[in-house]
Design a protein around this motif. Structure first.
Motif, PDB file in Angstrom:
ATOM      1  N   VAL A  29       9.325   4.181  -4.491  1.00 14.12           N
ATOM      2  CA  VAL A  29       8.399   3.806  -3.423  1.00 14.12           C
ATOM      3  C   VAL A  29       7.227   3.006  -3.957  1.00 14.12           C
ATOM      4  CG1 VAL A  29       6.802   4.683  -1.677  1.00 14.12           C
ATOM      5  CG2 VAL A  29       9.036   5.776  -1.987  1.00 14.12           C
ATOM      6  N   ASN A  30       6.628   3.467  -5.040  1.00 14.78           N
ATOM      7  CA  ASN A  30       5.360   2.907  -5.505  1.00 14.78           C
ATOM      8  C   ASN A  30       5.503   1.630  -6.310  1.00 14.78           C
ATOM      9  OD1 ASN A  30       4.568   5.336  -4.437  1.00 14.78           O
ATOM     10  ND2 ASN A  30       3.604   6.110  -6.297  1.00 14.78           N
ATOM     11  N   LEU A  31       6.655   1.425  -6.930  1.00 20.55           N
ATOM     12  CA  LEU A  31       6.789   0.292  -7.850  1.00 20.55           C
ATOM     13  C   LEU A  31       8.010  -0.584  -7.582  1.00 20.55           C
ATOM     14  CD1 LEU A  31       5.815  -1.250 -10.299  1.00 20.55           C
ATOM     15  CD2 LEU A  31       6.995   0.410 -11.759  1.00 20.55           C
ATOM     16  N   THR A  32       9.185   0.030  -7.512  1.00 16.90           N
ATOM     17  CA  THR A  32      10.392  -0.778  -7.334  1.00 16.90           C
ATOM     18  C   THR A  32      10.374  -1.523  -6.015  1.00 16.90           C
ATOM     19  OG1 THR A  32      11.617   0.842  -8.653  1.00 16.90           O
ATOM     20  CG2 THR A  32      12.904  -0.724  -7.353  1.00 16.90           C
ATOM     21  N   ALA A  33       9.981  -0.838  -4.937  1.00 18.55           N
ATOM     22  CA  ALA A  33       9.974  -1.471  -3.618  1.00 18.55           C
ATOM     23  C   ALA A  33       9.029  -2.666  -3.556  1.00 18.55           C
ATOM     24  CB  ALA A  33       9.634  -0.441  -2.546  1.00 18.55           C
TER      25      ALA A  33
ATOM     26  N   ALA B 261       1.341   7.962 -12.340  1.00 17.28           N
ATOM     27  CA  ALA B 261       0.606   7.090 -13.247  1.00 17.28           C
ATOM     28  C   ALA B 261       1.497   5.972 -13.789  1.00 17.28           C
ATOM     29  CB  ALA B 261       0.019   7.903 -14.399  1.00 17.28           C
ATOM     30  N   THR B 262       2.759   6.306 -14.074  1.00 22.51           N
ATOM     31  CA  THR B 262       3.701   5.289 -14.540  1.00 22.51           C
ATOM     32  C   THR B 262       3.894   4.218 -13.483  1.00 22.51           C
ATOM     33  OG1 THR B 262       4.862   6.892 -15.940  1.00 22.51           O
ATOM     34  CG2 THR B 262       6.069   4.899 -15.329  1.00 22.51           C
ATOM     35  N   SER B 263       4.090   4.646 -12.237  1.00 24.87           N
ATOM     36  CA  SER B 263       4.312   3.675 -11.159  1.00 24.87           C
ATOM     37  C   SER B 263       3.084   2.808 -10.929  1.00 24.87           C
ATOM     38  CB  SER B 263       4.698   4.407  -9.862  1.00 24.87           C
ATOM     39  OG  SER B 263       3.609   5.137  -9.320  1.00 24.87           O
ATOM     40  N   LYS B 264       1.899   3.394 -10.990  1.00 23.57           N
ATOM     41  CA  LYS B 264       0.693   2.626 -10.717  1.00 23.57           C
ATOM     42  C   LYS B 264       0.312   1.716 -11.888  1.00 23.57           C
ATOM     43  CE  LYS B 264       0.061   4.074  -6.548  1.00 23.57           C
ATOM     44  NZ  LYS B 264       0.241   3.132  -5.422  1.00 23.57           N
ATOM     45  N   ALA B 265       0.638   2.122 -13.107  1.00 23.46           N
ATOM     46  CA  ALA B 265       0.479   1.209 -14.243  1.00 23.46           C
ATOM     47  C   ALA B 265       1.462   0.049 -14.117  1.00 23.46           C
ATOM     48  CB  ALA B 265       0.696   1.952 -15.558  1.00 23.46           C
ATOM     49  N   GLY B 266       2.642   0.344 -13.571  1.00 30.07           N
ATOM     50  CA  GLY B 266       3.623  -0.710 -13.340  1.00 30.07           C
ATOM     51  C   GLY B 266       3.141  -1.735 -12.334  1.00 30.07           C
ATOM     52  N   VAL B 267       2.371  -1.300 -11.338  1.00 27.36           N
ATOM     53  CA  VAL B 267       1.796  -2.245 -10.374  1.00 27.36           C
ATOM     54  C   VAL B 267       0.874  -3.229 -11.092  1.00 27.36           C
ATOM     55  CG1 VAL B 267       0.240  -2.459  -8.393  1.00 27.36           C
ATOM     56  CG2 VAL B 267       2.010  -0.685  -8.404  1.00 27.36           C
ATOM     57  N   ILE B 268       0.116  -2.736 -12.066  1.00 20.67           N
ATOM     58  CA  ILE B 268      -0.738  -3.626 -12.856  1.00 20.67           C
ATOM     59  C   ILE B 268       0.121  -4.618 -13.634  1.00 20.67           C
ATOM     60  CG2 ILE B 268      -2.381  -3.703 -14.777  1.00 20.67           C
ATOM     61  CD1 ILE B 268      -3.415  -0.966 -13.789  1.00 20.67           C
TER      62      ILE B 268
ATOM     63  N   ASN C  31       0.804  -1.219   0.000  1.00 22.29           N
ATOM     64  CA  ASN C  31       0.000   0.000   0.000  1.00 22.29           C
ATOM     65  C   ASN C  31       0.841   1.274   0.000  1.00 22.29           C
ATOM     66  OD1 ASN C  31      -2.470   1.751   0.677  1.00 22.29           O
ATOM     67  ND2 ASN C  31      -1.137   2.080   2.448  1.00 22.29           N
ATOM     68  N   ALA C  32       2.072   1.211   0.486  1.00 19.92           N
ATOM     69  CA  ALA C  32       2.895   2.419   0.617  1.00 19.92           C
ATOM     70  C   ALA C  32       3.022   3.133  -0.719  1.00 19.92           C
ATOM     71  CB  ALA C  32       4.286   2.051   1.144  1.00 19.92           C
ATOM     72  N   GLY C  33       2.812   4.434  -0.703  1.00 14.66           N
ATOM     73  CA  GLY C  33       2.902   5.211  -1.938  1.00 14.66           C
ATOM     74  C   GLY C  33       3.060   6.691  -1.648  1.00 14.66           C
ATOM     75  N   ILE C  34       3.661   7.390  -2.586  1.00 14.07           N
ATOM     76  CA  ILE C  34       3.841   8.834  -2.460  1.00 14.07           C
ATOM     77  C   ILE C  34       3.498   9.495  -3.796  1.00 14.07           C
ATOM     78  CG2 ILE C  34       5.645   8.613  -0.719  1.00 14.07           C
ATOM     79  CD1 ILE C  34       7.699   9.282  -2.925  1.00 14.07           C
TER      80      ILE C  34
END
Length: 432
Positions: free
Chosen positions: A296-300, A339-346, A273-276
């Motif tokens: 924080v949002n994707l690599t971790a 948006a890039t990081s959250k698309a990466g989560v997908i 869940n951690a995100g900035i």
């Protein structure tokens, strides 16, 4: 900050004025655990879905006399576009018969699992139906499509329970895929996560705190993780759920190894869940703003999950849930990094789900829309109001809406639900 417009619209004088002027009309949403009922069931003759609903304790009826709490239609037998008329025959007479906060669920077969072209066409058409119903029916009514692998209807029980309950209040217009298998029922239905260890990152406040609280309510032992700067708030959350607090910066080069020392017994549920945010247009964004959000949002999440797997700390039959965003689906001006990081989560979910299915580990994501948090309260007023109103519920969601969706995905009975991206956005007008 509360939603003053919604409060006014739900008052007697306010509701009359809103209806007269044709303004957004945010309904009061039911968020309890009770199943909507009575359930009018239709569709495939002899469907095992009816038995699954009865097993859940739903009040399934044959009579067409309204009102109804839910309309459930098994459309998996529609193998030709001409047969889609059955949808009109079922929904047309009862479109106005649903209670407020009622539920519509259509079940089908994923197009990729269909044996003929006509079958695939008919089944894909169901997505247009459910998404449109979600926008038409109003009054807090939700509509979902559940693709179930043939002869695996029993595996859909956990999903049906969630979607029929008030806990899915801010989830609508979604497509959920349920795979084959026979997930075991929980030993204690009111505490389905008893004996499970859950790691929740970014748990000090907002959505993360709600996730920790909800998983704790369901019986999980919660390890609440956040950065050292959030130590006091994190300790408060951990104490509330009788869990443990871990202060750790997940972007530190040795974070994965340090985290492992706090998980001597391993973990069953991991919620990333951690995100900035560091919002700027890409033309004005410096490298630090870009890199910190990606880290924080994707690599971790990707690195932590890999480390837990390599060390054997993520148990077989475990659950991994990433928190994406509708920004990762639709994009958002001034948030190219986010948006890039959250698309990466997908992308992370799509890649990991098939890799881990052999161990019974599911990997899914939730994609929140506008959720009422301290962060959204600081948004400019016009942007905030647009976020609240531009969805089928005409209001923002609550952190608990995200948490309840994650609790469903984490449940033992959701063991065949994997590779899904579920939007918790009140059916936002943005994106697919």
């Amino acid at each position: 900050m509360g939603d003053r417009y919604a409060s006014f619209a739900n008052s007697g004088p306010g509701h009359a004025l809103v209806k007269r002027l044709g303004l957004p009309d945010p309904p009061r949403l039911r968020r309890d655990a009770a199943l909507a009922g009575p359930v009018l069931f239709g569709g495939r003759p002899g469907s095992a879905v009816r038995d699954a609903l009865t097993k859940l304790g739903a009040d399934v009826i044959d009579t067409a006399d309204p009102p109804h709490g839910a309309l459930v239609f098994d459309a998996s037998h529609l193998t030709d576009p001409a047969q889609l008329v059955a949808l009109h025959e079922f929904f047309h007479p009862y479109a106005r018969s649903l209670h407020r906060s009622g539920r519509v669920i259509v079940l089908g077969t994923a197009p990729e699992n269909c044996g003929t072209t006509g079958h695939a066409i008919a089944q894909r058409a169901l997505e247009g139906l459910t998404r449109s119903i979600g926008k038409e029916f109003g009054r807090g009514i939700t509509a979902q499509l559940v693709y179930v692998t043939p002869d695996a209807e029993a595996a859909a029980e956990s999903t049906l329970r969630f979607l029929l309950s008030g806990r899915s209040a801010y989830v609508s217009g979604q497509v959920v895929r349920v795979g084959p298998g026979h997930p075991p029922p929980p030993a204690h239905p009111d505490r389905p996560l008893d004996g499970r260890i859950a790691l929740v990152t970014g748990a000090a406040r907002g959505i993360g705190a709600a996730i920790a609280t909800t998983l704790g309510r369901d019986g999980a032992t919660v390890i609440a993780l956040d950065v050292p700067a959030a130590g006091d708030a994190l300790a408060a959350v951990a104490n509330e759920v009788r869990g443990r607090a871990v202060q750790l910066d997940l972007t530190h080069p040795e974070a994965a190894g340090r985290l492992a020392t706090h998980l001597p017994d391993g973990v069953d549920i991991v919620v990333h869940n951690a995100g900035i945010t560091r919002d700027r247009t890409i033309a004005k964004m410096d490298a630090a703003g870009w890199n910190s959000v990606i880290a924080v949002n994707l690599t971790a999440p990707a690195r932590i999950t890999a480390e837990l797997l390599d060390r054997g700390l993520l148990h077989d039959g475990g659950r991994v849930v990433g928190v994406s965003s509708i920004a990762g689906i639709a994009g958002n001006r001034g948030q190219t990094n986010y948006a890039t990081s959250k698309a990466g989560v997908i992308g992370f979910v799509r890649a990991m789900a098939p890799e881990l299915i052999g161990r019974g580990i599911t990997v899914n994501a939730v994609a929140p829309g506008f959720i009422e948090t301290a962060m959204t309260a600081r948004m400019p007023v016009m942007l905030r109001e647009a976020g609240r109103r531009m969805n089928s519920m005409a209001q923002g969601g609550r952190p608990v809406d995200v948490a309840e969706t994650i609790a469903w995905l984490a449940a033992p009975g959701s063991g065949t639900v994997t590779g899904n991206i579920v939007r918790v956005c009140g059916q936002s007008l943005l994106g697919a």
